[in-house]
Design an enzyme around this catalytic site. Structure first.
Site, PDB file in Angstrom:
ATOM      1  CE  LYS A 177      -1.775   3.292   2.587  1.00  0.00           C
ATOM      2  NZ  LYS A 177      -1.805   4.347   1.651  1.00  0.00           N
ATOM      3  CD  GLU A 252      13.636   2.094   9.779  1.00  0.00           C
ATOM      4  OE1 GLU A 252      14.161   1.078  10.242  1.00  0.00           O
ATOM      5  OE2 GLU A 252      13.995   3.258  10.078  1.00  0.00           O
ATOM      6  CB  CYS A 286      13.629   9.337   7.987  1.00  0.00           C
ATOM      7  SG  CYS A 286      12.264   8.740   7.083  1.00  0.00           S
ATOM      8  CD  GLU A 387      10.502  13.411  11.156  1.00  0.00           C
ATOM      9  OE1 GLU A 387       9.432  12.862  11.437  1.00  0.00           O
ATOM     10  OE2 GLU A 387      11.445  12.835  10.568  1.00  0.00           O
TER      11      GLU A 387
HETATM   12  C1  UN1 Z   1      14.304   8.138   4.367  1.00  0.00           C
HETATM   13  O1  UN1 Z   1      14.377   9.348   4.391  1.00  0.00           O
HETATM   14  O2  UN1 Z   1      13.326   7.549   4.867  1.00  0.00           O
HETATM   15  O3  UN1 Z   1      20.021   7.866   3.648  1.00  0.00           O
HETATM   16  C2  UN1 Z   1      15.270   7.262   3.696  1.00  0.00           C
HETATM   17  C3  UN1 Z   1      19.334   8.472   2.838  1.00  0.00           C
HETATM   18  C4  UN1 Z   1      18.548   7.711   1.792  1.00  0.00           C
HETATM   19  C5  UN1 Z   1      17.364   7.043   2.402  1.00  0.00           C
HETATM   20  C6  UN1 Z   1      16.532   7.929   3.269  1.00  0.00           C
HETATM   21  N1  UN1 Z   1      19.393   6.748   1.152  1.00  0.00           N
HETATM   22  O4  UN1 Z   1      19.242   9.671   2.854  1.00  0.00           O
END
Ligand code: UN1
Length: 498
Positions: A177, A252, A286, A387
């Site tokens: 999804k 995550e 993230c 965040e």
């Molecule tokens: C994310 O932002 O969820 O390390 C992943 C990084 C990328 C992946 C980020 N390769 O910035």
């Protein structure tokens, strides 16, 4: 302008409409007038149909030898490589990351396919001697069953690949999804699964809201695992929902990643890293650098250089090769960023760059926000703790390494961190003491490579590490221990060898 294409769900090897017949529009964030396509607004019945198909397909797929399963994945990598440019352009149109970064996103999926194609001939288990004579003991990795994959819009092909590809090599069937803001990139991935001939029902794709489709996946007893990437608030709810049916949940979630710049750092390098870490993907990673903790001795020099470099970033149409910063993904995200900028001002921080929505005509049709740097930030301010997920970075001052580490660790999150220093002792101390799943030395907080474990501690994760790393296999398999007694008599462990 041609009618936008209408995309369907993929259930049991067929492209089908949702039972509700509702539609979701995928619009370009750089130009909200541009509809990229319409997708199915599915409901629980569609999720149920996909889960049932996956459960049926799993019975056969788990028995396909892993090296054979892996051959499909290798062919997926080959097709992705051939269509990298096409898919990157469509990704940029649907979610606004600059084209060079979109190519990197597709490349991550290619890397995952190639890496895990090799895993088909490894998937190592363990053997160990028995405490009893004429008895063999070993443990193998067994697939889990039907996996629900709930993926975000910020890495719309890479993150689905981190989940889909290891799930498949391990012998699971999946229902994917995708985020409603970027369903096209994972549609491409699923289309390729069909093209390379992965048997019907093994991969299913259902678009729709988190509440209806995601909610059903997390609640359904036949789904044995949920792999989710998204906010910590939603991840917590996913985890609670998974408890009802005793599912495994691999989560995550958020980050508030810190970069430490020591007084002995190469400042040019640190500024390059800060600009890349804070403003790539408009800060919507993230792993984005969201706090920069700078040694007092170099604070002024660092900030001057940072403001100058960030002020020179080119904002605009993300399909243009020279553009550094595209739009935010949608209006809600833009509003959230603007709200945080206001919160920062109210808290007394100083926006030394940016901070005001771009209004020129060329930006008016999209969700553009300029690179924004706050100085005078203190650790208790909300902008230093929550965040933001936008092109906003906070600069904080530190007295030395211990102080910098304490500030960096004073957060609910723990995904990525970095330190710039020329001193090997400081570098190793930071690598040990920064409470994050990933630490970089003399590099930015972003840019994880797919064959290393990816994930974080505290409210970022719940103990899993994903990507194509060996640790991803732990997410998508159960250990099965097998004892074979070939002594021809009853042997009692712990008793007969006492
Ligand atoms: C994310 O932002 O969820 O390390 C992943 C990084 C990328 C992946 C980020 N390769 O910035």
């Amino acid at each position: 302008m041609a009618e936008p294409k209408s995309y369907r769900n993929f259930i049991d090897g067929e492209w089908v409409e949702a039972s509700s017949r509702g539609a979701l529009e995928d619009r370009s964030p750089a130009d909200k007038g541009e509809v990229i396509g319409t997708f199915q607004d599915s409901g629980e019945a569609d999720a149920d149909a996909a889960i049932a198909a996956a459960a049926r397909a799993f019975r056969r797929w788990r028995l396909v030898p892993a090296p054979k399963r892996a051959e499909y994945l290798f062919r997926m990598g080959e097709i992705l490589l051939k269509r990298k440019e096409e898919y990157a352009r469509e990704m940029t149109r649907e979610m606004g990351k600059p084209i060079r970064e979109a190519r990197g996103d597709v490349q991550e999926a290619i890397d995952v396919c190639y890496h895990l194609a090799g895993e088909g001939r490894r998937l190592h288990g363990h053997t160990t001697p028995s405490e009893l004579p004429n008895k063999a003991c070993f443990s193998v990795r067994a697939p889990i069953g039907v996996c629900g994959l709930i993926t975000p819009w910020n890495f719309p092909m890479a993150i689905p690949s981190w989940k889909l590809i290891p799930a498949l090599v391990c012998g699971n069937a999946v229902v994917l999804k995708p985020a409603s803001d970027a369903p096209l990139s994972s549609y491409h991935l699923v289309k390729i699964c069909q093209e390379v001939g992965i048997p019907r029902g093994v991969v299913n794709y259902v678009t729709g809201s988190g509440a209806a489709v995601g909610g059903r996946l997390t609640a359904h007893p036949e789904v044995r695992l949920i792999s989710f990437t998204g906010s910590s608030e939603v991840g917590r709810l996913v985890n609670l929902a998974c408890a009802d049916t005793f599912k495994r949940a691999s989560l995550e979630m958020g980050g508030k990643n810190a970069m430490i710049v020591m007084d002995d750092a190469r400042l040019d390098l640190a500024v390059d890293g800060a600009v890349w870490g804070a403003f790539a993907t408009a800060g919507q990673r993230c792993t984005a650098t969201s706090r920069i903790i700078v040694h007092k001795k170099v604070l002024k020099d660092f900030v001057d250089r940072l403001v100058e470099r960030a002020g020179g970033l080119k904002i605009g149409d993300p399909l243009q090769e020279s553009v550094d910063l595209g739009p935010l993904v949608n209006e809600a995200q833009l509003k959230k960023v603007m709200d945080y900028v206001q919160i920062g001002r109210d808290e007394g921080a100083d926006p030394v760059l940016g901070g005001v929505r771009l209004t020129k005509a060329e930006y008016g049709r999209g969700f553009f926000f300029p690179p924004t740097i706050f100085t005078g930030v203190t650790p208790e301010m909300r902008i230093a703790r929550e965040e933001i997920f936008g092109p906003v970075v906070c600069v904080l001052a530190a007295d030395g390494l211990d102080d910098a580490l304490a500030i960096a660790n004073d957060t609910l999150y723990g995904l990525s961190s970095s330190i710039y220093t020329q001193d090997v002792n400081r570098a190793f101390t930071a690598a040990r003491d920064l409470e994050t799943g990933i630490t970089y030395v003399n590099a930015s907080t972003i840019g994880a490579e797919t064959h290393l474990p990816f994930g974080g501690v505290k409210r970022t994760g719940n103990g899993h590490r994903e990507g194509a790393a060996h640790t991803a296999l732990d997410i998508f398999t159960e250990w099965k221990t097998v004892y074979v007694d070939y002594s021809g008599k009853l042997q009692k462990a712990q008793i007969d060898n006492g």
